[in-house]
Design a protein around this motif. Sequence first.
Motif, PDB file in Angstrom:
ATOM      1  N   PRO A 113       0.813  -1.226   0.000  1.00 17.05           N
ATOM      2  CA  PRO A 113       0.000   0.000   0.000  1.00 17.05           C
ATOM      3  C   PRO A 113       0.843   1.271   0.000  1.00 17.05           C
ATOM      4  CG  PRO A 113      -0.835  -1.586   1.610  1.00 17.05           C
ATOM      5  CD  PRO A 113       0.497  -2.087   1.158  1.00 17.05           C
ATOM      6  N   ILE A 114       2.008   1.231   0.666  1.00 15.39           N
ATOM      7  CA  ILE A 114       2.864   2.416   0.704  1.00 15.39           C
ATOM      8  C   ILE A 114       3.459   2.684  -0.677  1.00 15.39           C
ATOM      9  CG2 ILE A 114       4.848   3.500   1.830  1.00 15.39           C
ATOM     10  CD1 ILE A 114       4.431   1.589   4.174  1.00 15.39           C
ATOM     11  N   GLU A 116       2.122   1.919  -3.549  1.00 13.11           N
ATOM     12  CA  GLU A 116       1.068   2.441  -4.419  1.00 13.11           C
ATOM     13  C   GLU A 116       0.792   3.924  -4.170  1.00 13.11           C
ATOM     14  OE1 GLU A 116      -0.527   0.863  -7.055  1.00 13.11           O
ATOM     15  OE2 GLU A 116       1.212  -0.402  -6.648  1.00 13.11           O
ATOM     16  N   ALA A 117       1.045   4.377  -2.938  1.00 22.20           N
ATOM     17  CA  ALA A 117       0.789   5.783  -2.604  1.00 22.20           C
ATOM     18  C   ALA A 117       2.020   6.669  -2.782  1.00 22.20           C
ATOM     19  CB  ALA A 117       0.296   5.884  -1.161  1.00 22.20           C
ATOM     20  N   ASP A 118       3.175   6.077  -3.106  1.00 28.87           N
ATOM     21  CA  ASP A 118       4.430   6.829  -3.203  1.00 28.87           C
ATOM     22  C   ASP A 118       4.471   7.634  -4.501  1.00 28.87           C
ATOM     23  OD1 ASP A 118       6.981   7.811  -3.081  1.00 28.87           O
ATOM     24  OD2 ASP A 118       7.967   5.877  -2.809  1.00 28.87           O
ATOM     25  N   GLN A 119       4.537   8.945  -4.363  1.00 34.39           N
ATOM     26  CA  GLN A 119       4.572   9.836  -5.529  1.00 34.39           C
ATOM     27  C   GLN A 119       5.996  10.163  -5.968  1.00 34.39           C
ATOM     28  OE1 GLN A 119       1.665  10.804  -7.134  1.00 34.39           O
ATOM     29  NE2 GLN A 119       0.766   9.319  -5.692  1.00 34.39           N
ATOM     30  N   TYR A 297      10.130   2.461   3.613  1.00 32.01           N
ATOM     31  CA  TYR A 297       8.763   1.965   3.701  1.00 32.01           C
ATOM     32  C   TYR A 297       8.510   1.246   5.018  1.00 32.01           C
ATOM     33  CZ  TYR A 297       8.480   2.794  -1.382  1.00 32.01           C
ATOM     34  OH  TYR A 297       8.476   3.352  -2.616  1.00 32.01           O
TER      35      TYR A 297
END
Length: 302
Positions: A113-114, A116-119, A297
Amino acid sequence: MSESGKLDLNLLNIFLEVFRLKSITLAADSLGMTQPGVSGALKRLQQQIGTDLFIREGRGITPTNAAIQLAIQIEPALQGINSAIGTLKQFDNQQYRQFRILVNESALAKIQPIVEADQTLGKIAIEFNMVPNNEEDLLNSLSMQKADLAIDIHYPKVNGYKTQKVQDDELVLIARKGHPRIDGTIDQVQFYSEKHVTFRMRRSNQYTADYFTTLPLKERKISAECDSLIAMCALISASDCIGSTSRYIANRFANQFQLQVLALPFETIPVQQYMIWHKRTDNHPSHQWLRDKILQYLKSSQ
């Protein structure tokens, strides 16, 4: 030796891959070459040094004593050369690159999940797959570059691979809220009198509770065996069974599955997660970047 008196380093790299994998077919896959290409390289090397390096044995090949001695002497030197070259290459996350990481279920639940949210990943893609059921398959995946990194509670004690402990956890017991006999605590008598949903760990082939307790556990009443910790949480939430899992998984899904999180009535050892990778990638900027990312992460998930 060739007319110039110099050995081709590419031939030595191919030799080491065949030596390590004990297979021309696997070495060809690992190096991205054809089998005839690998065979031809070995033939040229044998001609240059004037001795046989492998002999046929059944359907496979076995290194000669000359090959063993050659590998012992040249492997450290070639690793140093490859590492030195790797450090000169710059890593740019704006150039497309896909990393593949082998993980256990707990690490997957933490990291995916981290990611997938990492920009900040740029054009980097990270794909997760479950760790293989046995250590040989895991090491082959890393050796043949089918995976860049692995994260698991086990780590191989084998030359050629590096490990780093990245996180500590602990084993806990879970039961559903509203359980007719368990409310906040459990003793050993209750532990053995209740039915259990168990999780068999993939590479050790042991139940979680047996692996992480200091003394052998007695036989329990097994209601179901799962290969997924989350499936175990779901089964326990809908029954009066109990089960053992990591505190991270228990806390992560306690509200969703309405679970009690309890201390085990036995002395346990820590649940430790390790990163595992092949030594040849240790100094590569891209791999250093990947390992640093994973550490970030895991730190953010604590």
